[in-house]
Design an enzyme around this catalytic site. Structure first.
Site, mmCIF file in Angstrom:
data_model
loop_
_atom_site.group_PDB
_atom_site.id
_atom_site.type_symbol
_atom_site.label_atom_id
_atom_site.label_comp_id
_atom_site.label_asym_id
_atom_site.label_seq_id
_atom_site.Cartn_x
_atom_site.Cartn_y
_atom_site.Cartn_z
ATOM 1 C CD GLU A 45 -2.819 1.263 2.377
ATOM 2 O OE1 GLU A 45 -2.738 0.432 3.290
ATOM 3 O OE2 GLU A 45 -3.603 2.224 2.381
ATOM 4 N NE ARG A 280 4.409 -8.571 10.168
ATOM 5 C CZ ARG A 280 3.628 -7.901 9.322
ATOM 6 N NH1 ARG A 280 2.542 -8.440 8.838
ATOM 7 N NH2 ARG A 280 3.939 -6.679 8.953
ATOM 8 C CE LYS A 290 3.409 0.053 4.568
ATOM 9 N NZ LYS A 290 2.568 -0.019 3.398
HETATM 10 P P1 ATP Z 1 2.832 -2.256 7.677
HETATM 11 O O1 ATP Z 1 1.990 -2.600 8.851
HETATM 12 O O2 ATP Z 1 4.282 -2.143 7.993
HETATM 13 O O3 ATP Z 1 2.315 -1.075 6.943
HETATM 14 P P2 ATP Z 1 1.594 -3.871 5.777
HETATM 15 O O4 ATP Z 1 1.520 -5.331 5.682
HETATM 16 O O5 ATP Z 1 0.336 -3.159 6.126
HETATM 17 O O6 ATP Z 1 2.772 -3.512 6.728
HETATM 18 P P3 ATP Z 1 1.716 -3.478 2.998
HETATM 19 O O7 ATP Z 1 2.223 -2.326 2.217
HETATM 20 O O8 ATP Z 1 0.281 -3.793 2.933
HETATM 21 O O9 ATP Z 1 2.139 -3.200 4.483
HETATM 22 O O10 ATP Z 1 2.580 -4.775 2.731
HETATM 23 C C1 ATP Z 1 2.923 -5.253 1.464
HETATM 24 C C2 ATP Z 1 3.369 -6.676 1.621
HETATM 25 O O11 ATP Z 1 4.490 -6.773 2.479
HETATM 26 C C3 ATP Z 1 2.288 -7.559 2.205
HETATM 27 O O12 ATP Z 1 2.168 -8.708 1.408
HETATM 28 C C4 ATP Z 1 2.784 -7.874 3.578
HETATM 29 O O13 ATP Z 1 2.346 -9.127 3.998
HETATM 30 C C5 ATP Z 1 4.297 -7.814 3.402
HETATM 31 N N1 ATP Z 1 4.970 -7.525 4.661
HETATM 32 C C6 ATP Z 1 4.783 -6.461 5.461
HETATM 33 N N2 ATP Z 1 5.552 -6.561 6.571
HETATM 34 C C7 ATP Z 1 6.253 -7.719 6.467
HETATM 35 C C8 ATP Z 1 7.222 -8.389 7.287
HETATM 36 N N3 ATP Z 1 7.611 -7.879 8.450
HETATM 37 N N4 ATP Z 1 7.728 -9.564 6.847
HETATM 38 C C9 ATP Z 1 7.349 -10.072 5.669
HETATM 39 N N5 ATP Z 1 6.455 -9.499 4.851
HETATM 40 C C10 ATP Z 1 5.899 -8.332 5.233
HETATM 41 MG MG MG Z 2 -1.300 -3.372 4.676
#
Ligand code: ATP
Ligand code: MG
Length: 575
Positions: A45, A280, A290
Site C-alpha cells: 500500500e 513475517r 509503517k
Molecule cells: P505495515 O503494517 O508495515 O504497513 P503492511 O503489511 O500493512 O505492513 P503493505 O504495504 O500492505 O504493508 O505490505 C505489502 C506486503 O508486504 C504484504 O504482502 C505484507 O504481507 C508484506 N509484509 C509487510 N511486513 C512484512 C514483514 N515484516 N515480513 C514479511 N512481509 C511483510
Molecule cells: Mg497493509
C-alpha cells in the site's frame, strides 16, 4: 513477544519447512495447473516507505517468480485513500529497484475500482451481498464470537433492488461514514469469524490520491485483493501469516469471480489464484509497521523516512547497507510458517560479510592524538604502500605519504597500560600500518595532565614496517598524516531502540524505548583521498568500521560519513 522462537544465526528454526512455498509451486506445475505459468505479485500500500519486512516479501514474491521463470507484478494496493500518495509510489519503485528486482508489470488497484464495483453489483443481484445499516458496534455485536453462531443483520434479506439503489447512493456520497456498508452474504454461523457476512465496501469520505472525489465508498482488502490477483492472472499469491484465517474468504471471492466468468484464461486454462502464507520477518531492537515509522518521522524523532537508523530500505541504503546483504538476510532467515524473531546482529553480520568483500580500505582517526616521529627530518616523508582491498586484488594499491607528525587514535595509546596492551605505550615498539616501526620515548601533557602528544623514534632499517632482523612486533595501529589529513564529520550510529522488543516497553509507549545515544557526531581526520568519496561508495576505515558518505549532508570535496556498522561484534555465526 511470547510464543516466538528466537532465531539466531546458530539455528534457524525455519529449516524444516524452508521450501514449503517452493514445493507448493512445484506441485502446481507438476499438476499442469495454470497453463504451467507462475505469476506472483508484490502488493504494497503506498502509504509509507517500505521497510526490511517488505524487503522480505519482495524477496519471496520476486524470488519465487524468478526461480520458476515466471513473472512478478508490482501492484499498488491503493484501496484505502487515507494516507496514500504518488510520492510513496515513486519511492517504492526506487527501493524495489535498488533491492535488485524488476517488475514484469505495474498496476494500481484503484484502476480497477469500476470493475470491482461491477462485481459487487453482480453479487447483490445474485443475492450474495446486501447493504447493511447496522452501526459498527451493532455489527460487531451481531457477528459474535467464534464459539457461538452470530445473529443475522435485520437487513440481510432486503430485496436486491433495494440494496442496489442504496449501494449506488453510497457511491454518490449520499450517506455519512459508518452509516451503511455492503456485506457479503455468506454464513453467520461459521466458526471462521471472517465468514460471518464480512464487510466488503465501506463509506470513506476522503479524496483518493489518484481517483480524487470520484468515489465515496471503497472496497475492503479482503474483497479487493483476490479480485486484483484474479484479474491480473496471478497464480500464486503469497502473504504473511495474519492472512491465513482470511484465506477461505479469498477463495470465496475467487469462486464468485468464476461464477461471473471473470477469471483470466491463458492457454485454454482458467487461472485461479491461490493464497499461501509465510511468517513475517521480525527484528530485535526494531519496530516494523509503517504506522509507527510514520510516527517517528512526523514527531521528528528521526531525520525522515530514510534516517540511517530507520529499518526502511532507504534508511538502510543511506546507512551503507547493501542490497546483497539484505537479500542474504532474507535467505538466511528463510521461509517459515512459524513466528520468529531475528536478531538484529544477524543483519549486521550479513552487512559486514558483504562489505568485507567490496569495501575500499582507508585510514581514518576518529578520536585523534598527535604522534611525532622525532628522528624523522622535517622535510622528509615516508611512504606506505597499501592495498585498497586485500579481499580484491583488482582494487589495486595506493601510496600514502607521511611526515613526522601523525594522528593516531587516543585509544591506541596508554601511559600505564595493563598487560597485553601491545599498542603505543612508553618503551614499546609498534607498527604504524604499512609505514614504519615506532617506539614511544616520551609524552607531552597539557596543564591538566592530559597527554597531548606522543613522541618517539622510528627504525629507518624497517621499510614499510617490516623489521630487517625479523623481530616480532605485536601491535599494528592505523594513522593519518597530520600535514595532509582532511577533516570530516562522522556520524556514529547505534541501534534506534534500547529494548529488544520496543513494543514491550514497560510504559506501554514504544517511544520510551528509543535509544538516547543512537547517534553521536565526531570530527575525524581522514586520508586525503577520502575528500573525493561519494555517496553510494563503501569504505572500511581500517580497525574502526564500515562507513559511507551521507547522501544528503555530503558536499563535493567534503563528505559526511555515516557509520554503517562497526568492524566486529562478539556475535559468531556458524559457517
Ligand atoms: P505495515 O503494517 O508495515 O504497513 P503492511 O503489511 O500493512 O505492513 P503493505 O504495504 O500492505 O504493508 O505490505 C505489502 C506486503 O508486504 C504484504 O504482502 C505484507 O504481507 C508484506 N509484509 C509487510 N511486513 C512484512 C514483514 N515484516 N515480513 C514479511 N512481509 C511483510
Ligand atoms: Mg497493509
Amino acid at each position: 513477544m511470547e510464543d516466538v522462537a528466537k532465531q539466531t544465526p546458530e539455528g534457524t528454526e525455519s529449516d524444516t519447512s524452508r521450501h514449503f512455498l517452493r514445493q507448493w509451486i512445484e506441485e502446481d506445475l507438476a499438476a499442469g495447473k495454470n497453463d504451467g505459468t507462475v505469476v506472483t505479485r508484490f502488493p504494497p500500500e503506498p502509504n509509507g516507505w517500505i521497510h526490511i519486512g517488505h524487503a522480505k516479501a519482495v524477496w519471496v514474491d520476486f524470488g519465487m517468480a524468478r526461480l520458476f521463470g515466471g513473472r512478478c507484478h508490482l501492484r499498488m494496493d491503493d484501496t484505502n485513500p487515507s494516507k496514500e500518495s504518488e510520492a510513496f509510489v515513486e519511492q517504492l519503485k526506487r527501493d524495489i529497484t535498488w533491492l535488485g528486482y524488476r517488475w514484469d508489470a505495474f498496476f494500481y488497484a484503484c484502476d480497477r475500482f469500476e470493475e470491482m464495483w461491477a462485481i459487487a453489483e453482480e453479487l447483490i443481484r445474485r443475492g450474495q451481498a446486501y447493504v447493511c445499516e447496522l452501526s459498527q458496534e451493532e455489527w460487531k455485536a451481531y457477528r459474535g464470537v467464534p464459539t457461538k453462531p452470530g445473529t443475522p443483520s435485520p437487513w440481510r434479506d432486503r430485496p436486491p433492488e433495494e440494496s442496489l439503489a442504496l449501494f449506488r447512493e453510497m457511491r454518490a456520497g449520499a450517506f455519512p461514514e459508518g452509516s451503511r456498508c455492503l456485506r457479503a452474504k455468506i454464513d453467520m454461523a461459521s466458526p471462521n469469524i471472517h465468514f460471518r457476512d464480512p464487510v466488503i465496501y465501506r463509506i470513506v469520505d476522503l479524496p483518493h490520491y489518484r481517483t480524487g472525489d470520484a468515489w465515496h465508498c471503497y472496497p475492503m482488502y479482503d474483497f479487493a485483493h483476490p479480485i486484483e490477483d484474479a484479474l491480473e492472472g496471478v497464480t500464486h499469491s503469497m502473504c504473511t501469516l495474519e492472512f491465513e484465517v482470511h484465506r477461505p474468504l479469498y477463495d470465496w471471492v475467487v469462486d464468485r469471480l468464476a461464477e461471473q466468468g471473470r477469471l483470466v484464461v491463458r492457454g485454454g486454462k482458467t487461472i485461479r489464484p491461490q493464497q499461501r502464507e509465510f511468517a513475517r520477518l521480525n527484528l530485535t531492537y526494531t519496530v516494523m509497521s509503517k504506522r509507527l515509522l510514520r510516527q517517528l518521522v512526523e514527531e521528528g524523532r528521526v531525520d525522515g523516512w530514510d534516517d540511517p537508523r530507520m529499518p526502511t530500505v532507504a534508511g538502510m541504503r543511506r546507512r551503507g547497507y547493501t542490497a546483497a546483504a539484505i537479500r542474504d538476510l532474507c535467505e538466511r532467515t528463510g521461509i517459515s510458517k512459524y513466528k520468529s524473531l531475528t536478531d538484529l546482529a544477524l543483519l549486521e553480520w550479513c552487512v559486514r560479510d558483504d562489505l568485507n568483500r567490496i569495501a575500499t580500505r582507508r585510514m581514518a582517526v576518529l578520536n585523534p592524538l598527535k604522534l611525532v616521529i622525532d628522528n624523522l627530518p622535517a622535510e622528509t616523508t615516508l611512504v606506505a604502500h597499501a592495498q585498497n582491498n586485500p579481499e580484491d586484488p583488482a582494487a589495486g594499491t595506493r601510496d600514502i605519504r607521511a611526515g613526522r607528525e601523525l594522528w593516531i587514535e587516543r585509544d591506541d595509546f596508554m601511559e600505564n597500560p595493563p598487560k597485553k596492551f601491545f599498542r603505543v605505550t612508553p618503551g614499546n615498539e609498534v607498527r604504524l600500518r604499512g609505514l614504519c616501526l615506532f617506539t614511544c620515548t616520551h609524552v607531552v601533557k597539557d596543564a591538566e595532565g592530559r597527554v597531548v602528544e606522543v613522541h618517539g623514534t622510528y627504525d629507518p632499517a624497517a621499510t614499510g614496517g617490516n623489521p630487517a632482523d625479523g623481530r616480532k612486533i605485536r601491535g599494528t595501529i592505523h594513522w593519518v598524516d597530520a600535514s595532509t589529513a582532511q577533516t570530516a564529520e562522522v556520524r556514529l550510529y547505534d541501534r534506534l531502540f534500547a529494548l529488544e522488543d520496543p513494543m514491550a516497553c514497560p510504559s506501554g509507549n514504544f517511544l520510551d524505548a528509543l535509544n538516547p545515544d543512537s547517534m553521536k557526531v565526531v570530527t575525524a581526520y581522514v586520508e586525503p583521498t577520502l575528500a573525493e568519496a561519494l555517496p553510494g561508495e563503501h569504505y572500511q576505515f581500517e580497525r574502526v568500521g564500515y562507513f559511507t558518505p551521507d547522501v544528503h549532508a555530503s558536499r563535493p570535496g567534503a563528505p559526511v560519513f555515516n557509520r554503517t556498522v562497526t568492524l566486529k561484534d562478539s556475535f559468531k555465526i556458524k559457517a
